[in-house]
Structures are given as C-alpha cells and as structure tokens.
Design an enzyme around this catalytic site. Structure first.
Site, mmCIF file in Angstrom:
data_model
loop_
_atom_site.group_PDB
_atom_site.id
_atom_site.type_symbol
_atom_site.label_atom_id
_atom_site.label_comp_id
_atom_site.label_asym_id
_atom_site.label_seq_id
_atom_site.Cartn_x
_atom_site.Cartn_y
_atom_site.Cartn_z
ATOM 1 N N CYS A 155 -7.431 -23.104 -45.676
ATOM 2 C CA CYS A 155 -8.156 -23.778 -44.602
ATOM 3 C C CYS A 155 -6.663 -24.545 -44.380
ATOM 4 O O CYS A 155 -6.129 -25.257 -45.062
ATOM 5 C CB CYS A 155 -8.902 -24.961 -45.382
ATOM 6 S SG CYS A 155 -9.394 -26.240 -44.240
ATOM 7 N N CYS A 200 -10.041 -27.632 -36.931
ATOM 8 C CA CYS A 200 -9.963 -26.667 -37.970
ATOM 9 C C CYS A 200 -8.558 -25.827 -37.761
ATOM 10 O O CYS A 200 -8.279 -25.416 -36.690
ATOM 11 C CB CYS A 200 -10.911 -25.351 -37.578
ATOM 12 S SG CYS A 200 -10.785 -23.815 -38.654
#
Length: 295
Positions: free
Chosen positions: A93, A234
C-alpha cells in the site's frame, strides 16, 4: 497538532495498548508497534480484530491496519505488514508506506532527510521522511503493463489498461473522473477475471482541462478491493496510472506525473534510475492513543 485519544474497538483484547492514527492524502490507517512479537504474528493480527478496528463509528475507523515489525533483511530500519479494512492482507500500500516512513521517525528508528530501507510484502523500498508531513518512496516501476485489457468500455471511457504496482490495478482513462460512478463501475471492474484472477483496484483518471498550465495535476479516483468502495487516495494506484499514461503516450516517459486524489491532495510519480520510480506525498501522524477493548 497531535492529540491523544482513547479508541474503542469491538473484539479482541489489546486493552491499554498504544496505537497511532496516520493519514496519507486521505487514506487513513491504524498503526501498531508489533516489534515485541518478533517474526511471529501480533496477538491483534486477526481478520476479526482488524475489521472491527477499521469499522467507522463502531471502531477507530480506517482503510487498513499496519503492523510495524523488526527489520527482516540487512540495510532496513523496519518492516511492515499491511491489512485492508476487511482483514485481508495486501502485499503493498503506497500511502501506508508513506505513513510508515514518518512512523519510523516517530519510533526513533530513522532520521528525517536520510534515506533508509523499509520492507513490505512486495519487497524492499528506499524511503525518506521530510518536514511538513511529506515522505518519498523509491520502488520498482509498475510491471505487467497492459495498454488494452479488452474490457468493454462504457460511455466516457477511452482506454482501459492494467498494471501491477505491488498490487494489481485496472486504470481507466475517462473524460471526467469527477462524474464517474466509482462505486458501481469500480465494483464491476474490480471483480476477478481469467486475466485478473485476484481482482484489482480500479483507478479512473482524467486529464487537466485544456489550456491548463504545464504541471497541472491529472485527476484520479480509486475503488479499492479489500475496502470494497472508493477511498480518498491510493498511492500504488498513482504508480500504476502513471505507467499506463506513459504507455498510452499521454505523458513523456521521463516526466513527473502529479495526480490529484479525491481528498484534494496531490501524489507525484517521478521516474528514478532504470526500472525505478519515486512516489512522493503526504504521510501524516494525526493522533496517538490507547486501545480500550469492548465486546
């Protein structure tokens, strides 16, 4: 400014244990120091506890949980294990890694402005924490870049591509990202297919308005698997999107690509040495507190 809070999570124990809340361009995370568990799993490292902690209103509320662990290879300061809000483990991530970069400074494991190694399930990153809650990652460029997935395009969609930036991403070039029904269209394209058996995050990207000044950010919105909805940012999606924009010939392959996320924050992807890129953006510790477990 920092504030101390007491958070209550449904399920698990962990009463009295410190935690940190961190934000990267609107992506928010719960951080736990798991170095005392060594190489083994942390007592709170269960899908049930993670999902409860991430549930808005009933728990702390977050897009994911990050466990800070001891370094697992030479030349690194720490490693992290990342879990989505539904308790599923993800190999990478980007925004959680930007936040972990600042977290390393908070824990006394690193120094601002000095690059250090951070290990994720997707591999080793070279990272740097800066002032103003900014951080930078150097990582492998996206791979498995596919300029045309063959998915049927809907009105307003011009291209659909695919790339892996630690995790798989579908990237859709659209007229205007602001008008996309991210929840509905994202859920469709997120689903597993023969070509994408693990499914994928889905990014909708649109260009700056015609006549904009050079360097004006593109716009990006993301549907994230594991959250099963739109998130405010993101980081890995920005890396994948920059790779597809270059593959489509819409940005020079050696150019920095700024992308404005749903939160309004800008994440920038910049080519580094051969086969590497830099992702720079926010990594901000918002508050720290202690858990109070409830059932």
């Amino acid at each position: 400014p920092r504030r101390t809070a007491r958070a209550m999570t449904g399920g698990g124990d962990g009463a009295g244990r410190p935690f940190w809340k961190a934000v990267g361009s609107g992506n928010d995370f719960v951080f736990l120091d798991a170095r005392g568990s060594g190489a083994g799993p942390d007592p709170l490292e269960t899908a049930e506890w993670i999902a409860a902690a991430c549930t808005p209103h009933l728990g702390i509320g977050a897009d994911g949980v990050v466990f800070v662990a001891p370094p697992v290879e030479p030349g690194t300061a720490l490693s992290i294990r990342y879990y989505n809000a539904d308790g599923s483990r993800a190999s990478f991530c980007g925004n959680a890694s930007l936040c972990a970069t600042q977290m390393a400074v908070e824990l006394g494991l690193a120094t601002r402005h000095l690059a250090f190694g951070l290990t994720t399930d997707a591999g080793r990153l070279l990272v740097t924490a800066h002032e103003g809650a900014q951080a930078e990652l150097e990582l492998a460029t996206a791979d498995h870049v596919t300029a045309d997935t063959g998915d049927v395009r809907e009105d307003g969609e011009w291209r659909i591509g695919f790339a892996v930036a630690g995790v798989p991403h579908v990237v859709v070039l659209v007229d205007e990202a602001a008008s996309v029904s991210v929840a509905a269209r994202g859920a469709t394209l997120r689903a597993p297919t023969a070509a994408r058996p693990a499914g994928a995050n889905v990014n909708f990207v649109s260009p700056p308005v015609a006549g904009s000044a050079p360097g004006t950010p593109w716009t990006i919105r993301t549907f994230e698997r594991g959250v099963e909805g739109e998130t405010l940012a993101c980081g890995s999606g920005n890396v994948a999107s920059a790779a597809l924009l270059a593959a489509w010939g819409l940005v020079p392959p050696d150019a920095a690509v700024p992308l404005r996320t749903r939160s309004g924050r800008v994440l920038t992807v910049t080519p580094a040495d051969a086969g590497r890129v830099r992702l720079s953006g926010e990594g901000r510790i918002v508050y720290e507190g202690r858990l109070r477990a409830v059932r």
